[in-house]
Write a protein that holds these residues in place. Structure first.
Motif, mmCIF file in Angstrom:
data_model
loop_
_atom_site.group_PDB
_atom_site.id
_atom_site.type_symbol
_atom_site.label_atom_id
_atom_site.label_comp_id
_atom_site.label_asym_id
_atom_site.label_seq_id
_atom_site.Cartn_x
_atom_site.Cartn_y
_atom_site.Cartn_z
ATOM 1 N N PRO A 268 -4.131 8.587 0.731
ATOM 2 C CA PRO A 268 -3.991 7.287 0.074
ATOM 3 C C PRO A 268 -3.688 7.465 -1.414
ATOM 4 O O PRO A 268 -4.319 8.272 -2.100
ATOM 5 C CB PRO A 268 -5.370 6.642 0.282
ATOM 6 C CG PRO A 268 -5.992 7.394 1.415
ATOM 7 C CD PRO A 268 -5.472 8.787 1.312
ATOM 8 N N LEU A 269 -2.717 6.706 -1.917
ATOM 9 C CA LEU A 269 -2.371 6.758 -3.336
ATOM 10 C C LEU A 269 -2.841 5.498 -4.068
ATOM 11 O O LEU A 269 -3.665 5.576 -4.962
ATOM 12 C CB LEU A 269 -0.864 6.962 -3.514
ATOM 13 C CG LEU A 269 -0.301 8.304 -3.017
ATOM 14 C CD1 LEU A 269 1.195 8.388 -3.275
ATOM 15 C CD2 LEU A 269 -1.013 9.483 -3.669
ATOM 16 N N PHE A 270 -2.321 4.341 -3.706
ATOM 17 C CA PHE A 270 -2.804 3.116 -4.343
ATOM 18 C C PHE A 270 -2.455 1.905 -3.490
ATOM 19 O O PHE A 270 -1.577 1.963 -2.612
ATOM 20 C CB PHE A 270 -2.245 2.963 -5.763
ATOM 21 C CG PHE A 270 -0.745 2.886 -5.850
ATOM 22 C CD1 PHE A 270 -0.085 1.669 -5.767
ATOM 23 C CD2 PHE A 270 0.017 4.036 -6.048
ATOM 24 C CE1 PHE A 270 1.295 1.583 -5.855
ATOM 25 C CE2 PHE A 270 1.398 3.965 -6.154
ATOM 26 C CZ PHE A 270 2.033 2.743 -6.049
ATOM 27 N N GLN A 271 -3.133 0.819 -3.763
ATOM 28 C CA GLN A 271 -2.878 -0.463 -3.106
ATOM 29 C C GLN A 271 -2.588 -1.488 -4.186
ATOM 30 O O GLN A 271 -3.214 -1.478 -5.246
ATOM 31 C CB GLN A 271 -4.082 -0.900 -2.279
ATOM 32 C CG GLN A 271 -3.877 -2.202 -1.519
ATOM 33 C CD GLN A 271 -5.068 -2.541 -0.639
ATOM 34 O OE1 GLN A 271 -5.472 -1.729 0.175
ATOM 35 N NE2 GLN A 271 -5.639 -3.727 -0.840
ATOM 36 N N GLY A 272 -1.631 -2.356 -3.919
ATOM 37 C CA GLY A 272 -1.206 -3.314 -4.931
ATOM 38 C C GLY A 272 -0.188 -2.694 -5.864
ATOM 39 O O GLY A 272 0.366 -1.625 -5.598
ATOM 40 N N ALA A 273 0.076 -3.347 -6.967
ATOM 41 C CA ALA A 273 1.037 -2.829 -7.934
ATOM 42 C C ALA A 273 0.360 -1.792 -8.824
ATOM 43 O O ALA A 273 -0.830 -1.889 -9.119
ATOM 44 C CB ALA A 273 1.601 -3.966 -8.773
ATOM 45 N N THR B 159 0.865 -1.175 0.000
ATOM 46 C CA THR B 159 0.000 0.000 0.000
ATOM 47 C C THR B 159 0.903 1.226 0.000
ATOM 48 O O THR B 159 1.909 1.261 0.728
ATOM 49 C CB THR B 159 -0.908 0.026 1.236
ATOM 50 O OG1 THR B 159 -1.853 -1.048 1.146
ATOM 51 C CG2 THR B 159 -1.674 1.339 1.325
ATOM 52 N N VAL B 160 0.570 2.202 -0.807
ATOM 53 C CA VAL B 160 1.384 3.421 -0.914
ATOM 54 C C VAL B 160 0.529 4.601 -0.488
ATOM 55 O O VAL B 160 -0.578 4.804 -1.009
ATOM 56 C CB VAL B 160 1.929 3.617 -2.339
ATOM 57 C CG1 VAL B 160 2.745 4.910 -2.430
ATOM 58 C CG2 VAL B 160 2.777 2.419 -2.751
ATOM 59 N N ILE B 161 1.046 5.350 0.462
ATOM 60 C CA ILE B 161 0.351 6.500 1.036
ATOM 61 C C ILE B 161 1.309 7.678 1.009
ATOM 62 O O ILE B 161 2.533 7.514 1.148
ATOM 63 C CB ILE B 161 -0.103 6.196 2.474
ATOM 64 C CG1 ILE B 161 -1.200 5.128 2.460
ATOM 65 C CG2 ILE B 161 -0.602 7.442 3.190
ATOM 66 C CD1 ILE B 161 -1.651 4.671 3.827
ATOM 67 N N ALA B 162 0.803 8.875 0.833
ATOM 68 C CA ALA B 162 1.613 10.089 0.921
ATOM 69 C C ALA B 162 1.219 10.871 2.163
ATOM 70 O O ALA B 162 0.077 10.799 2.624
ATOM 71 C CB ALA B 162 1.428 10.954 -0.322
ATOM 72 N N PHE B 163 2.180 11.593 2.705
ATOM 73 C CA PHE B 163 1.904 12.545 3.777
ATOM 74 C C PHE B 163 2.162 13.945 3.247
ATOM 75 O O PHE B 163 3.202 14.205 2.609
ATOM 76 C CB PHE B 163 2.785 12.271 5.000
ATOM 77 C CG PHE B 163 2.314 11.113 5.830
ATOM 78 C CD1 PHE B 163 1.468 11.313 6.909
ATOM 79 C CD2 PHE B 163 2.713 9.823 5.525
ATOM 80 C CE1 PHE B 163 1.021 10.250 7.672
ATOM 81 C CE2 PHE B 163 2.274 8.747 6.273
ATOM 82 C CZ PHE B 163 1.430 8.962 7.360
ATOM 83 N N LEU B 164 1.225 14.849 3.500
ATOM 84 C CA LEU B 164 1.352 16.242 3.083
ATOM 85 C C LEU B 164 0.878 17.118 4.228
ATOM 86 O O LEU B 164 -0.278 17.026 4.651
ATOM 87 C CB LEU B 164 0.517 16.507 1.824
ATOM 88 C CG LEU B 164 0.527 17.932 1.284
ATOM 89 C CD1 LEU B 164 1.942 18.337 0.866
ATOM 90 C CD2 LEU B 164 -0.429 18.072 0.102
#
Length: 334
Positions: free
Chosen positions: A151-156, A140-145
């Motif tokens: 949340p950005l995306f889950q999986g490839a 899972t890819v998440i950004a902090f701002l």
């Protein structure tokens, strides 16, 4: 520029545009350099800290070195997100797919030249983070701002999709005033708005040393818009360069001698005032003309006043030396 301690002016090459007469100033667009912050790379923490897996050293097209997030450095990461968006890849040892995404994402982040920070988080080593973010699967890819998770995306994700998400993240960051860089990477220069056509024509003419063409372009710009203050200042600077162009040491010495012997003769005073202004001695130039104005009347006094006002434009109306000379001029006139 004149030699320190000397009163002799050196020639003013139009192409260099340096010194007291800087004709490129009207082209400049001042931009403040954003603050920079060096993220702590994984494995470079406190003694005893477990080194994290890292991607290859950053370089053109290479992966960037990630920060491995743990409970100790998480507050630092949140603080960093107020300077630049922080992309966090959550992974686990039991998921080879998450490790692959973690490693490949470093190259995607590196392509943005420091405008994004990159961190990784092992949810088995730092389960509190996964719980707080509601992460149920890896990768899972998440950004902090500015401290807020996005949340950005889950999986490839396909590279094109990743770039699209990062581009949008940076647009949101810019809208919120977050424009810094990390890892010492320089921020990409902001795009410079184009000059008005006649200003550009004048600048190009100055770059090739054609003062006549620069004069013509700026004069036309003022005819079209008398309130064009940049063109007015640049034209005054061009006129000063024209008047002092080619004056060597002999001519300068003769002018100074004539001005000293005939303090109330207009032409020598104008020449020496120009030489002083061109050489950076603007206070001397102002004082010379103010003194002449205070001692004389009639057409010569007016000619000296007009020249003084033109030199004010050369130096700049906000310069404190101009403000002081304006006060002295008012006393001399009234």
């Amino acid at each position: 520029m004149s030699v320190p301690g000397s009163r002799q002016p050196s020639p003013l090459p139009p192409a260099s545009l340096r010194g007291a007469v800087d004709l490129s100033a009207f082209k400049a667009r001042a931009t403040a350099a954003p603050p920079q912050h060096t993220a702590r790379p994984a494995g470079a923490g406190t003694p005893g800290e477990t080194p994290a897996a890292t991607a290859p050293e950053a370089g053109p097209g290479a992966a960037t070195v990630p920060v491995e997030v743990d409970e100790a450095n998480f507050p630092e990461l949140v603080q960093l997100s107020s300077q630049a968006p922080v992309v966090v890849a959550l992974w686990a040892q039991y998921s080879p797919e998450s490790q692959r995404v973690r490693d490949e994402l470093g190259a995607d982040v590196a392509a943005y030249g420091g405008r994004l920070a990159y961190a990784t988080a092992d949810i088995e080593a730092f389960p509190q983070l996964a719980q707080a973010l509601g992460v149920q699967a890896v990768p899972t890819v998440i950004a902090f701002l500015k401290g807020q998770p996005i949340p950005l995306f889950q999986g490839a994700a396909a590279p094109a999709q990743t770039r699209q998400l990062f581009d949008e993240l940076l647009r949101v960051a810019e809208a919120n005033g977050v424009t810094g860089t990390v890892d010492g990477a320089p921020a990409p220069p902001p795009s410079e708005p184009p000059l008005p056509p006649l200003h550009q024509e004048a600048f190009d003419a100055l770059e090739r040393g054609d003062l006549g063409a620069a004069d013509a372009a700026l004069t036309k710009a003022l005819a079209e818009n008398p309130a064009d203050h940049e063109a007015k200042a640049a034209l005054a600077q061009v006129h000063l360069m024209v008047r002092t162009q080619g004056l060597g040491q002999e001519e300068a010495d003769r002018a100074r001698e004539a001005a000293a012997q005939s303090p109330d003769e207009l032409d020598p005073q104008l020449v020496v005032a120009d030489l002083d202004a061109a050489g950076g001695h603007v206070e001397d130039a102002f004082a010379r003309l103010v003194g002449f104005i205070g001692r004389n009347f009639g057409p010569e006094r007016e000619a000296a006043r007009v020249r003084l006002l033109e030199l004010f434009e050369v130096v700049g109306p906000t310069d404190p030396r101009v403000s002081s000379a304006r006060q002295q001029l008012a006393r001399a006139l009234f």
